[in-house]
Design an enzyme around this catalytic site. Sequence first.
Site, PDB file in Angstrom:
ATOM      1  CG  LEU A 139      -4.468  -8.377   8.575  1.00 38.44           C
ATOM      2  CD1 LEU A 139      -5.177  -9.059   7.678  1.00 38.44           C
ATOM      3  CD2 LEU A 139      -3.258  -8.858   9.161  1.00 38.44           C
ATOM      4  CG  ASP A 140       0.395  -3.126   7.777  1.00 39.70           C
ATOM      5  OD1 ASP A 140       0.918  -3.171   9.214  1.00 39.70           O
ATOM      6  OD2 ASP A 140       1.555  -4.142   7.837  1.00 39.70           O
ATOM      7  CE  LYS A 141      -4.075   1.382   1.398  1.00 36.61           C
ATOM      8  NZ  LYS A 141      -3.513   3.933   1.079  1.00 36.61           N
ATOM      9  NE  ARG A 240       5.137  -3.727   5.972  1.00 38.28           N
ATOM     10  CZ  ARG A 240       4.690  -2.674   5.903  1.00 38.28           C
ATOM     11  NH1 ARG A 240       3.596  -2.571   7.061  1.00 38.28           N
ATOM     12  NH2 ARG A 240       4.577  -1.695   4.888  1.00 38.28           N
TER      13      ARG A 240
END
Length: 312
Positions: A139-141, A240
């Site tokens: 998962l992205d930051k 995104r």
Amino acid sequence: MTSNATQTIIAEQDSASQRLDLVAAKLFELSRSQAQKSIEAGELLVNNLPSTSNYRVRSGDVLAYAAPEVDEDILIPEDIPLSVLYEDPNLIVVDKPAGMVVYPAAGHARGTLMNALAHRCSQLAAVGGPLRPGVVHRLDKGTSGVMVVALDDGAYYHLVGQFQERNINRRYTAVVAGRLKQESGEIALSIGRSPQHRKKMSTRAHRRKPALTGWKTIERFPDATLIEAKLGTGRTHQIRVHFSAIGHPVLGDTVYGRKTMLERGRAKIAFPRQMLHAALLGFVHPVTGDYLEFSAPIPDDMAAVLAALRSA
């Protein structure tokens, strides 16, 4: 120890007049303190010149970040609190908070999920990389929510196979800009790495792979929409990139969108990070064969944004 190539980003209008440390933290995915230390150390330059944290960025400024070297062989255990949803000898499922990086990399040697797991777990898988043992997805930051990490090699390979065969059930909650008119839909746009910005993905890249995102509307607001997204594929930054491509970027996403605040008359609604949450993860246990499904509630920062959207 390995060195990392310099990353260069041209500041756009939405960064104008903001402090350099704040802009650098957003663009290069650093904490504010990391950005400040990099500016002081001369690792982050503005138009090829050293600067200060309180410098006010101008549109068109060229920001160049030479990340410090990272020891690729040492995963440092750290006593960091974790929200554990499930744990057994084969795997662990956590609710990752927004702001936490999954594994150490340039600019993030400490404070990551893997640093925390190295302290908590008596064993980690031996495969997946020295700094990311057992990591089968990421998962992205700036994204919160459910993640699974394998704790032994057999579980790692079994889970990787499920991800590759697209047998994992993944559902995300997101708040996107604008009012989606349809109740549901699919976005089938291929995704590849942007030739202009190597850390970004794009639906217009020359080399692309098929990507599919299904979605449905949960709640509409005058200038935003709460949705549920289901991944048909697992490309980097897929949700995104896809919603940005159709003109409805995830609110608070400073990479693929520019909406960090909505204004309704005198009221202002700020987005502390990208409004994206991995709400549900389902998979077959690699040893027992049982189907397991885990969910994480919408975190407080997203809940506060939704409350503001409903009341403003």
